[in-house]
Design an enzyme around this catalytic site. Structure first.
Site, PDB file in Angstrom:
ATOM      1  N   ASP A  45     -34.474   3.592  37.971  1.00  0.00           N
ATOM      2  CA  ASP A  45     -35.265   3.081  39.102  1.00  0.00           C
ATOM      3  C   ASP A  45     -35.388   4.109  40.229  1.00  0.00           C
ATOM      4  OD1 ASP A  45     -32.821   2.657  40.879  1.00  0.00           O
ATOM      5  OD2 ASP A  45     -32.351   1.329  39.206  1.00  0.00           O
TER       6      ASP A  45
ATOM      7  N   GLU B 162     -32.059  10.229  31.814  1.00  0.00           N
ATOM      8  CA  GLU B 162     -32.372   8.810  31.632  1.00  0.00           C
ATOM      9  C   GLU B 162     -32.873   8.622  30.199  1.00  0.00           C
ATOM     10  OE1 GLU B 162     -32.532   5.577  33.245  1.00  0.00           O
ATOM     11  OE2 GLU B 162     -33.416   5.141  31.295  1.00  0.00           O
TER      12      GLU B 162
ATOM     13  N   GLN C 249     -35.244  -1.193  24.999  1.00  0.00           N
ATOM     14  CA  GLN C 249     -34.728  -2.418  25.614  1.00  0.00           C
ATOM     15  C   GLN C 249     -35.881  -3.293  26.100  1.00  0.00           C
ATOM     16  OE1 GLN C 249     -32.144  -0.573  28.510  1.00  0.00           O
ATOM     17  NE2 GLN C 249     -33.696   0.979  28.938  1.00  0.00           N
TER      18      GLN C 249
ATOM     19  N   HIS D  51     -27.035   1.742  45.795  1.00  0.00           N
ATOM     20  CA  HIS D  51     -27.530   3.122  45.720  1.00  0.00           C
ATOM     21  C   HIS D  51     -26.876   4.020  46.757  1.00  0.00           C
ATOM     22  CE1 HIS D  51     -31.198   1.283  43.586  1.00  0.00           C
ATOM     23  NE2 HIS D  51     -30.311   1.699  42.714  1.00  0.00           N
TER      24      HIS D  51
ATOM     25  N   ASP E 165     -25.212   5.682  36.500  1.00  0.00           N
ATOM     26  CA  ASP E 165     -25.895   4.462  36.962  1.00  0.00           C
ATOM     27  C   ASP E 165     -26.498   3.786  35.737  1.00  0.00           C
ATOM     28  OD1 ASP E 165     -27.196   2.484  38.284  1.00  0.00           O
ATOM     29  OD2 ASP E 165     -28.743   3.757  39.152  1.00  0.00           O
ATOM     30  N   SER E 166     -25.618   3.135  34.983  1.00  0.00           N
ATOM     31  CA  SER E 166     -26.013   2.642  33.660  1.00  0.00           C
ATOM     32  C   SER E 166     -26.212   1.139  33.665  1.00  0.00           C
ATOM     33  CB  SER E 166     -24.901   2.972  32.667  1.00  0.00           C
ATOM     34  OG  SER E 166     -23.738   2.252  33.024  1.00  0.00           O
ATOM     35  N   THR E 167     -26.752   0.661  32.565  1.00  0.00           N
ATOM     36  CA  THR E 167     -26.743  -0.773  32.284  1.00  0.00           C
ATOM     37  C   THR E 167     -25.303  -1.163  31.924  1.00  0.00           C
ATOM     38  OG1 THR E 167     -27.433  -0.093  30.067  1.00  0.00           O
ATOM     39  CG2 THR E 167     -29.139  -0.944  31.522  1.00  0.00           C
TER      40      THR E 167
ATOM     41  N   ASP F 119     -30.370  10.628  25.621  1.00  0.00           N
ATOM     42  CA  ASP F 119     -29.205   9.752  25.690  1.00  0.00           C
ATOM     43  C   ASP F 119     -28.094  10.483  26.454  1.00  0.00           C
ATOM     44  OD1 ASP F 119     -26.940   8.141  25.195  1.00  0.00           O
ATOM     45  OD2 ASP F 119     -27.865   7.393  23.364  1.00  0.00           O
ATOM     46  N   GLY F 120     -27.544   9.826  27.455  1.00  0.00           N
ATOM     47  CA  GLY F 120     -26.517  10.442  28.295  1.00  0.00           C
ATOM     48  C   GLY F 120     -25.309  10.918  27.501  1.00  0.00           C
TER      49      GLY F 120
HETATM   50  N1  SAM Z   1     -27.864  -0.299  38.999  1.00  0.00           N
HETATM   51  C1  SAM Z   1     -28.075  -0.970  37.742  1.00  0.00           C
HETATM   52  C2  SAM Z   1     -26.826  -1.730  37.347  1.00  0.00           C
HETATM   53  O1  SAM Z   1     -25.767  -1.511  37.949  1.00  0.00           O
HETATM   54  O2  SAM Z   1     -26.915  -2.576  36.440  1.00  0.00           O
HETATM   55  C3  SAM Z   1     -28.494   0.036  36.712  1.00  0.00           C
HETATM   56  C4  SAM Z   1     -29.913   0.419  36.988  1.00  0.00           C
HETATM   57  S1  SAM Z   1     -30.625   1.699  36.070  1.00  0.00           S
HETATM   58  C5  SAM Z   1     -32.222   0.970  35.827  1.00  0.00           C
HETATM   59  C6  SAM Z   1     -29.861   1.642  34.458  1.00  0.00           C
HETATM   60  C7  SAM Z   1     -30.468   2.672  33.534  1.00  0.00           C
HETATM   61  O3  SAM Z   1     -29.522   3.139  32.584  1.00  0.00           O
HETATM   62  C8  SAM Z   1     -31.669   2.176  32.738  1.00  0.00           C
HETATM   63  O4  SAM Z   1     -32.844   2.798  33.206  1.00  0.00           O
HETATM   64  C9  SAM Z   1     -31.343   2.547  31.295  1.00  0.00           C
HETATM   65  O5  SAM Z   1     -32.449   2.980  30.556  1.00  0.00           O
HETATM   66  C10 SAM Z   1     -30.305   3.639  31.510  1.00  0.00           C
HETATM   67  N2  SAM Z   1     -29.445   3.862  30.337  1.00  0.00           N
HETATM   68  C11 SAM Z   1     -28.843   2.926  29.554  1.00  0.00           C
HETATM   69  N3  SAM Z   1     -28.173   3.523  28.569  1.00  0.00           N
HETATM   70  C12 SAM Z   1     -28.350   4.862  28.712  1.00  0.00           C
HETATM   71  C13 SAM Z   1     -27.904   5.993  27.983  1.00  0.00           C
HETATM   72  N4  SAM Z   1     -27.145   5.858  26.881  1.00  0.00           N
HETATM   73  N5  SAM Z   1     -28.269   7.227  28.422  1.00  0.00           N
HETATM   74  C14 SAM Z   1     -29.050   7.373  29.549  1.00  0.00           C
HETATM   75  N6  SAM Z   1     -29.504   6.326  30.259  1.00  0.00           N
HETATM   76  C15 SAM Z   1     -29.165   5.093  29.855  1.00  0.00           C
END
Ligand code: SAM
Length: 285
Positions: free
Chosen positions: A90, A109, A35, A66, A159-161, A141-142
């Site tokens: 984060d 993550e 990304q 958080h 806590d994903s994107t 990958d989750g």
């Molecule tokens: N709190 C933020 C929000 O609500 O938008 C999310 C913050 S956190 C940085 C989001 C994390 O999800 C990112 O570090 C990203 O790499 C991770 N992420 C996205 N898709 C993922 C997946 N398929 N498996 C594991 N982690 C994933």
């Protein structure tokens, strides 16, 4: 770069609306394996992280999200010994979960660069959480992890994107089904589920998918996060025990007050009220 403009809602609802930050300094800007990651400094919010054009976290308002993501399910459950965090690069949710001294955490993550950059520019958020002996951090990958693991968790925090790009798989029925399989009896799944004023479909779609995944009790909690603009954000809640979210303020307070955890947002009153839904959200269920 003079300004950073988030286009999440302009893109999703096409209403020509965007959130814009003054940029004091660009600290990092590059494409990771997964990304586009940008970190910049804003005079009010401090260091700010964006992934694929969407604001993820700021130093100033991170505590709302958080704290509630960690303490709401842990306190509702009442007897948590292990937690799985999916995403959360984060380290903010991890920090709050680790404040519960008897809890061990597995964190899965996708993107190691997010963690490396957070250790460098978001020390105020992750502190030393990644190095805590109770943290088991892995990069995967989750969706694959929950499909393959035989481990069970009392709480799973996603806590994903947003459901675009690499995070999309974390909003699917298969993912919710596997999370349910990975929960211990009475275990709780909580997920990042968008801001329904702008993203109403995320609530109705997740509601149907969690039901299809077999959860006997599914609903949403809410939290205000200033830089997740549009009012309250929702947190998906999947569980097989409805009693977990029916605990009273007194029941929660009795345990919370023994833990000695300092928070800026979460408290027993907020715990209970987080499950009250305004009509415009309840109508989406
Ligand atoms: N709190 C933020 C929000 O609500 O938008 C999310 C913050 S956190 C940085 C989001 C994390 O999800 C990112 O570090 C990203 O790499 C991770 N992420 C996205 N898709 C993922 C997946 N398929 N498996 C594991 N982690 C994933």
């Amino acid at each position: 770069m003079k300004f950073y403009e988030e286009k999440l809602h302009a893109g999703i609802v096409n209403k020509g609306y965007a959130q814009k930050f003054d940029v004091e300094e660009v600290l990092f800007s590059d494409k990771t394996e997964f990304q586009e990651l940008v970190v910049f400094k804003n005079p009010y919010f401090g260091n700010v992280m964006a992934l694929d054009g969407v604001i993820q976290v700021t130093e100033r308002d991170e505590f709302f999200y958080h704290e509630i993501m960690a303490h709401l399910p842990i306190m509702a459950h009442g007897n948590v010994s292990n937690v799985l965090i999916i995403g959360g690069g984060d380290g903010g949710v991890l920090r709050e979960v680790l404040a519960h001294q008897d809890v061990a955490v597995t964190m899965v993550e996708l993107d190691s660069t997010v963690v490396d950059i957070s250790k460098k520019y978001f020390k105020s958020i992750c502190a030393d959480a990644f190095d805590n002996p109770r943290t088991n951090l892995m990069f995967a990958d989750g969706i694959k992890y929950v499909a393959e693991t035989t481990n069970k968790y009392d709480v799973i925090i996603v806590d994903s994107t947003d459901p675009i790009g690499v995070g999309e798989v974390l909003f699917t029925i298969d993912f919710y089904k596997n999370c349910r399989r990975c929960l211990t009896t009475g275990g709780i799944l909580i997920t990042q589920n968008g801001v329904p004023f702008f993203q109403p479909d995320e609530v109705s779609v997740t509601n149907n998918r969690m039901k299809s995944a077999g959860f006997k009790d599914n609903t949403f909690a809410t939290v205000p996060v200033p830089t997740y603009v549009g009012g309250l954000m929702t947190l998906g809640w999947g569980c097989d025990d409805p009693q977990n979210r029916q605990k009273t303020c007194e029941q929660i307070g009795k345990k919370w007050n023994t833990l000695g955890i300092t928070t800026k947002y979460y408290n027993p009153q907020i715990h209970v009220s987080s499950f009250s839904l305004p009509n415009y959200i309840a109508d989406l269920l």
